[in-house]
Design a protein around this motif. Structure first.
Motif, PDB file in Angstrom:
ATOM      1  N   ALA A 217       9.977   9.177  -6.886  1.00 46.51           N
ATOM      2  CA  ALA A 217       9.768   8.509  -5.599  1.00 46.51           C
ATOM      3  C   ALA A 217       8.301   8.570  -5.187  1.00 46.51           C
ATOM      4  O   ALA A 217       7.743   7.594  -4.679  1.00 46.51           O
ATOM      5  N   CYS A 218       7.659   9.715  -5.416  1.00 50.38           N
ATOM      6  CA  CYS A 218       6.225   9.835  -5.120  1.00 50.38           C
ATOM      7  C   CYS A 218       5.414   8.850  -5.957  1.00 50.38           C
ATOM      8  O   CYS A 218       4.468   8.208  -5.458  1.00 50.38           O
ATOM      9  N   GLU A 219       5.768   8.733  -7.216  1.00 50.96           N
ATOM     10  CA  GLU A 219       5.056   7.800  -8.093  1.00 50.96           C
ATOM     11  C   GLU A 219       5.306   6.346  -7.665  1.00 50.96           C
ATOM     12  O   GLU A 219       4.407   5.499  -7.760  1.00 50.96           O
ATOM     13  N   ARG A 220       6.506   6.092  -7.164  1.00 51.14           N
ATOM     14  CA  ARG A 220       6.800   4.744  -6.662  1.00 51.14           C
ATOM     15  C   ARG A 220       5.940   4.431  -5.442  1.00 51.14           C
ATOM     16  O   ARG A 220       5.488   3.297  -5.254  1.00 51.14           O
ATOM     17  N   ILE A 221       5.704   5.426  -4.607  1.00 54.98           N
ATOM     18  CA  ILE A 221       4.831   5.251  -3.447  1.00 54.98           C
ATOM     19  C   ILE A 221       3.419   4.917  -3.904  1.00 54.98           C
ATOM     20  O   ILE A 221       2.783   3.994  -3.381  1.00 54.98           O
ATOM     21  N   LEU A 222       2.914   5.636  -4.897  1.00 56.07           N
ATOM     22  CA  LEU A 222       1.582   5.342  -5.419  1.00 56.07           C
ATOM     23  C   LEU A 222       1.524   3.935  -6.004  1.00 56.07           C
ATOM     24  O   LEU A 222       0.503   3.241  -5.882  1.00 56.07           O
ATOM     25  N   ALA A 223       2.635   3.496  -6.606  1.00 55.48           N
ATOM     26  CA  ALA A 223       2.658   2.179  -7.243  1.00 55.48           C
ATOM     27  C   ALA A 223       2.536   1.038  -6.240  1.00 55.48           C
ATOM     28  O   ALA A 223       2.176  -0.086  -6.620  1.00 55.48           O
ATOM     29  N   THR A 224       2.800   1.292  -4.968  1.00 52.69           N
ATOM     30  CA  THR A 224       2.610   0.240  -3.963  1.00 52.69           C
ATOM     31  C   THR A 224       1.140  -0.098  -3.773  1.00 52.69           C
ATOM     32  O   THR A 224       0.807  -1.152  -3.230  1.00 52.69           O
ATOM     33  N   GLY A 225       0.258   0.815  -4.167  1.00 47.45           N
ATOM     34  CA  GLY A 225      -1.169   0.625  -3.953  1.00 47.45           C
ATOM     35  C   GLY A 225      -1.643   1.027  -2.577  1.00 47.45           C
ATOM     36  O   GLY A 225      -2.839   0.920  -2.266  1.00 47.45           O
ATOM     37  N   ALA A 226      -0.753   1.498  -1.728  1.00 45.83           N
ATOM     38  CA  ALA A 226      -1.130   1.881  -0.368  1.00 45.83           C
ATOM     39  C   ALA A 226      -2.149   3.018  -0.391  1.00 45.83           C
ATOM     40  O   ALA A 226      -2.080   3.917  -1.236  1.00 45.83           O
ATOM     41  N   GLY A 227      -3.063   2.991   0.562  1.00 43.40           N
ATOM     42  CA  GLY A 227      -4.081   4.027   0.649  1.00 43.40           C
ATOM     43  C   GLY A 227      -3.796   5.074   1.703  1.00 43.40           C
ATOM     44  O   GLY A 227      -4.451   6.118   1.741  1.00 43.40           O
ATOM     45  N   ILE A 228      -2.819   4.802   2.596  1.00 41.15           N
ATOM     46  CA  ILE A 228      -2.447   5.734   3.660  1.00 41.15           C
ATOM     47  C   ILE A 228      -0.975   6.087   3.460  1.00 41.15           C
ATOM     48  O   ILE A 228      -0.125   5.191   3.421  1.00 41.15           O
ATOM     49  N   ILE A 229      -0.689   7.378   3.335  1.00 42.52           N
ATOM     50  CA  ILE A 229       0.692   7.814   3.139  1.00 42.52           C
ATOM     51  C   ILE A 229       1.041   8.786   4.242  1.00 42.52           C
ATOM     52  O   ILE A 229       0.385   9.827   4.402  1.00 42.52           O
TER      53      ILE A 229
END
Length: 339
Positions: A217-229
């Motif tokens: 799930a963390c890697e999926r978040i990174l895959a969005t390209g978002a810079g703010i988490i």
């Protein structure tokens, strides 16, 4: 409990985050996305007092006539859901799987009675009153989602797209992430517990797992390209902060698997991981009891205990940690120790 004047900050265009000014159980981050015609919350505070503070702060940021008319719930733990009662006309949105987790936990009133009526001299009673006695759910009714989905769901808040993605069981069964592409932001819920060198957070507590799913799930978040988490708890992260959290999860997974292979029972395995003090900057190390136990269940197929049984183990280990720290302070009074 009074956590007034919590930190409500603008982090992107028409996007604000509510960050409780301390860490600990139940102090979740929440988001407000507003437009000229509508607004939504991403998660809610734990009890009506905190939720009312967030609502008052939200109203100060909204255009005249605009209300919070939708609430997205990243998962069904009460500290992200139960505050929705202060916006009773809002549509509450969750994954379909989250409905099952709602039935797994006590109702708000049951939890209030449990905390208030527990024996403070017992490990579980003392722990519940120390960490949950600050909240008031005496008049809080259960919150039931109005809209549920599986897979993906896209909404709009004015001109802004809001992309919801349900996840395989990770922190709980029923997690979702919220991607706001225009704001380059993802709200991660409790898939991520935030921590930075400047603002250390707490150890995560994962009820479902396996950790492989949390990492994915963390890697999926990174895959969005978002810079703010925005994590469920702790400071807002950048992409490197998420990578550091993945490294933490990989460490816990590796140790849990090695200790399981060595025949060490789950509770003793958690004690060993805690004793290694790999991350002494993080608070609430006793929560590793929950995460390690969840990982063990996926390795050996054992049944999950009920919430009270699980929290009793957490409380016992927390008392052990405090007693060990007190003993060390007596032996070495000039050395700083953190319970």
């Amino acid at each position: 409990m009074t956590i007034n004047r919590a930190n409500v900050s603008a982090i992107a265009e028409d996007l604000h985050v509510w960050l409780p000014p301390k860490r600990g159980w139940g102090l979740a981050n929440c988001g407000l996305l507003a437009s000229a015609t509508t607004a939504l919350w991403i998660d809610t505070p734990y009890d009506p007092v905190l939720a009312s503070e967030f609502l008052a702060a939200s109203r100060r940021l909204l255009a005249d006539g605009v209300t919070v008319d939708r609430v997205i719930v990243t998962h069904a733990n009460g500290d992200h859901l139960w505050g929705a009662g202060v916006v009773p006309d809002a549509e509450v949105i969750s994954t379909r799987e989250a409905l099952e987790h709602i039935h797994y936990e006590p109702t708000p009133k049951q939890q209030h009675a449990l905390v208030a009526g527990s024996d403070p001299a017992s490990p579980i009673g003392g722990y519940l009153q120390e960490h949950f006695g600050r909240f008031d759910w005496s008049a809080t009714e259960p919150v039931h989602p109005d809209t549920v989905f599986t897979g993906e769901l896209e909404l709009r808040v004015g001109e802004y797209p809001v992309q919801l993605t349900s996840l395989p069981a990770a922190h709980t069964g029923g997690d979702l992430i919220v991607h706001l592409p225009r704001q380059s932001t993802v709200f991660a819920g409790d898939v991520i517990f935030g921590s930075t060198p400047e603002q250390p957070g707490d150890h995560p507590s994962h009820w479902a797992g396996p950790l492989e799913n949390v990492i994915a799930a963390c890697e999926r978040i990174l895959a969005t390209g978002a810079g703010i988490i925005v994590p469920g708890h702790g400071p807002v992260l950048d992409r490197d902060g998420v990578r550091a959290h993945i490294a933490y999860l990989e460490y816990v997974r590796e140790r849990a698997h090695a200790l399981h292979a060595a025949g060490i029972p789950a509770l003793d395995a958690a004690r060993r991981v805690i004793a290694e003090q790999r991350h002494p900057e993080l608070g609430l190390p006793e929560r590793l009891v929950l995460t390690v136990a969840a990982e063990y269940r996926h390795l050996d197929g054992s049944e999950a205990p009920n919430v009270l049984e699980a929290m009793t183990q957490v409380a016992v280990v927390a008392r052990e940690i405090a007693e060990d720290a007190a003993h060390a302070r007596r032996l070495f009074p000039d050395v700083g120790y953190r319970a």
